[in-house]
Design a protein around this motif. Structure first.
Motif, PDB file in Angstrom:
ATOM      1  N   PHE A 136       0.981  -1.287  -0.034  1.00 48.53           N
ATOM      2  CA  PHE A 136      -0.171  -0.111   0.152  1.00 48.53           C
ATOM      3  C   PHE A 136       0.817   1.252   0.102  1.00 48.53           C
ATOM      4  N   HIS A 137       1.910   1.179   0.765  1.00 44.75           N
ATOM      5  CA  HIS A 137       3.107   2.422   0.652  1.00 44.75           C
ATOM      6  C   HIS A 137       3.636   2.507  -0.617  1.00 44.75           C
ATOM      7  N   PHE A 138       3.923   1.416  -1.310  1.00 45.88           N
ATOM      8  CA  PHE A 138       4.366   1.684  -2.734  1.00 45.88           C
ATOM      9  C   PHE A 138       3.322   2.135  -3.647  1.00 45.88           C
ATOM     10  N   LEU A 139       2.017   1.494  -3.290  1.00 45.06           N
ATOM     11  CA  LEU A 139       1.056   2.121  -4.400  1.00 45.06           C
ATOM     12  C   LEU A 139       1.019   3.693  -4.255  1.00 45.06           C
ATOM     13  N   LEU A 140       0.964   4.347  -2.705  1.00 45.68           N
ATOM     14  CA  LEU A 140       0.790   5.723  -2.723  1.00 45.68           C
ATOM     15  C   LEU A 140       2.383   6.411  -3.458  1.00 45.68           C
ATOM     16  N   GLY A 141       3.271   5.771  -3.375  1.00 41.89           N
ATOM     17  CA  GLY A 141       4.396   6.315  -4.228  1.00 41.89           C
ATOM     18  C   GLY A 141       4.271   6.264  -5.418  1.00 41.89           C
ATOM     19  N   ALA A 142       3.613   5.410  -5.972  1.00 44.13           N
ATOM     20  CA  ALA A 142       3.226   5.283  -7.369  1.00 44.13           C
ATOM     21  C   ALA A 142       2.300   6.600  -8.056  1.00 44.13           C
ATOM     22  N   ILE A 143       1.222   6.949  -7.186  1.00 45.95           N
ATOM     23  CA  ILE A 143       0.516   8.090  -7.403  1.00 45.95           C
ATOM     24  C   ILE A 143       1.095   9.172  -7.279  1.00 45.95           C
ATOM     25  N   TYR A 144       1.790   9.687  -6.258  1.00 43.51           N
ATOM     26  CA  TYR A 144       2.697  10.777  -6.077  1.00 43.51           C
ATOM     27  C   TYR A 144       3.431  11.125  -7.023  1.00 43.51           C
ATOM     28  N   TYR A 145       4.395  10.130  -7.681  1.00 42.60           N
ATOM     29  CA  TYR A 145       5.286  10.348  -8.455  1.00 42.60           C
ATOM     30  C   TYR A 145       4.494  10.617  -9.892  1.00 42.60           C
ATOM     31  N   THR A 146       3.721   9.930 -10.133  1.00 44.22           N
ATOM     32  CA  THR A 146       2.702  10.253 -11.264  1.00 44.22           C
ATOM     33  C   THR A 146       2.279  11.617 -11.400  1.00 44.22           C
ATOM     34  N   GLY A 147       1.829  11.899 -10.335  1.00 41.33           N
ATOM     35  CA  GLY A 147       1.273  13.526 -10.179  1.00 41.33           C
ATOM     36  C   GLY A 147       2.270  14.593 -10.306  1.00 41.33           C
ATOM     37  N   ALA A 148       3.417  14.280  -9.556  1.00 37.84           N
ATOM     38  CA  ALA A 148       4.372  15.307  -9.240  1.00 37.84           C
ATOM     39  C   ALA A 148       5.634  15.220 -10.535  1.00 37.84           C
ATOM     40  N   GLY A 149       5.756  14.248 -11.106  1.00 40.65           N
ATOM     41  CA  GLY A 149       6.614  14.183 -12.156  1.00 40.65           C
ATOM     42  C   GLY A 149       6.330  13.705 -13.382  1.00 40.65           C
ATOM     43  N   PRO A 150       5.236  14.164 -13.714  1.00 39.64           N
ATOM     44  CA  PRO A 150       4.832  13.689 -15.299  1.00 39.64           C
ATOM     45  C   PRO A 150       5.661  13.889 -16.570  1.00 39.64           C
ATOM     46  N   HIS A 151       6.487  14.975 -16.357  1.00 37.11           N
ATOM     47  CA  HIS A 151       7.425  15.321 -17.464  1.00 37.11           C
ATOM     48  C   HIS A 151       8.671  14.007 -17.828  1.00 37.11           C
ATOM     49  N   ARG A 152       8.979  13.305 -16.872  1.00 34.86           N
ATOM     50  CA  ARG A 152      10.049  12.574 -17.207  1.00 34.86           C
ATOM     51  C   ARG A 152       9.567  11.338 -18.041  1.00 34.86           C
ATOM     52  N   ILE A 153       8.375  10.846 -18.001  1.00 32.45           N
ATOM     53  CA  ILE A 153       8.058   9.697 -18.913  1.00 32.45           C
ATOM     54  C   ILE A 153       7.470  10.234 -20.255  1.00 32.45           C
ATOM     55  N   ARG A 154       6.902  11.575 -20.057  1.00 33.94           N
ATOM     56  CA  ARG A 154       6.571  12.421 -21.318  1.00 33.94           C
ATOM     57  C   ARG A 154       7.676  12.292 -21.973  1.00 33.94           C
ATOM     58  N   GLU A 155       8.897  12.965 -21.657  1.00 35.96           N
ATOM     59  CA  GLU A 155       9.923  12.917 -22.389  1.00 35.96           C
ATOM     60  C   GLU A 155      10.523  11.813 -22.766  1.00 35.96           C
ATOM     61  N   LEU A 156      10.469  10.784 -21.938  1.00 39.81           N
ATOM     62  CA  LEU A 156      11.331   9.436 -22.411  1.00 39.81           C
ATOM     63  C   LEU A 156      10.383   8.739 -23.702  1.00 39.81           C
ATOM     64  N   SER A 157       9.075   9.034 -23.444  1.00 39.04           N
ATOM     65  CA  SER A 157       8.187   8.287 -24.583  1.00 39.04           C
ATOM     66  C   SER A 157       8.081   9.165 -25.691  1.00 39.04           C
ATOM     67  N   LYS A 158       8.663  10.319 -25.715  1.00 41.36           N
ATOM     68  CA  LYS A 158       8.543  11.396 -26.614  1.00 41.36           C
ATOM     69  C   LYS A 158       6.738  11.740 -27.091  1.00 41.36           C
ATOM     70  N   GLY A 159       6.362  11.878 -25.851  1.00 38.69           N
ATOM     71  CA  GLY A 159       4.830  12.321 -25.960  1.00 38.69           C
ATOM     72  C   GLY A 159       4.015  11.220 -26.146  1.00 38.69           C
TER      73      GLY A 159
END
Length: 228
Positions: free
Chosen positions: A166-189
């Motif tokens: 459950f703790h790791f679940l929270l981390g996934a949610i936080y990072y998805t909301g707080a750092g979306p630019h990283r995957i957007r850049e890696l995936s070229k949108g």
């Protein structure tokens, strides 16, 4: 009557300006990085009004936090209740859906970032006692309900295993909301976290597989160290 109505409009307008400025500034700089004067200047009001309306910076942060948490918790509990009405109870995916989807389906800015998720992420980095109290006051009750639902879906796991996951679940949610630019850049949108539906469709099966993993077996060496 007209004067009273105008006064009420002014009060509501000032409160909302302060709230909006505080929400944005806290999300950008954290609690410690923002002063009452910063908030007042951004809102274009007298700094004394922050104390008058909210009791100071801590009271203002508490209102910002709680105002976001209430509808989030309500939607989570509504979905969980709906899924629990099934004859055999909710599936693991449904429990995760009820928890995750409302977290992702929040208002995002033009960069695809959730202001509230960024706020929670940056405050967690400060590791303050104030944040711990806000989290406890707003989320402990609903989190226990979801942990109980997860436990019923995963009888092969110990409670501590579920709590870790459950703790790791929270981390996934936080990072998805707080750092979306990283995957957007890696995936070229091609991967865009601002798309709440697509994010949930990827996150739920990924986390469900993690939750269904076998029980964690502690090494004998570590167990021995704990005994001593």
């Amino acid at each position: 009557m007209k004067k009273t109505a105008a006064l009420k409009v002014d009060v509501d307008s000032s409160r909302q300006k302060i709230f909006a400025s505080a929400e944005r500034l806290f999300a950008d700089r954290g609690f410690n990085g923002v002063s009452v004067r910063d908030i007042a200047n951004d809102a274009g009001v007298n700094p004394a009004l922050v104390g008058y309306y909210f009791g100071g910076k801590k009271g203002l942060l508490s209102e910002v936090y709680t105002r976001h948490c209430m509808p989030l918790n309500q939607e989570r509990m509504r979905l969980l209740k709906k899924f629990c009405q099934a004859k055999n109870g909710p599936t693991l995916e449904q429990v995760l859906d009820a928890f995750i989807r409302p977290s992702l389906a929040v208002t995002v800015d033009h960069h695809g970032r959730s202001t509230f998720t960024r706020l929670r992420a940056i405050l967690s980095g400060e590791n303050s006692a104030l944040l711990e109290k806000l989290i406890a006051d707003n989320f402990d009750q609903s989190s226990r309900r979801f942990v109980d639902a997860l436990r019923r879906c995963l009888p092969h796991l110990k409670t501590e295993d579920i709590l870790w996951r459950f703790h790791f679940l929270l981390g996934a949610i936080y990072y998805t909301g707080a750092g979306p630019h990283r995957i957007r850049e890696l995936s070229k949108g091609r991967c865009d976290p601002s798309d709440a539906i697509a994010s949930a469709e990827q996150m739920i099966p990924f986390l469900a597989a993690g939750f269904r993993a076998p029980r964690t077996v502690r090494s004998s060496a570590r167990s021995s160290q704990r005994k001593h």
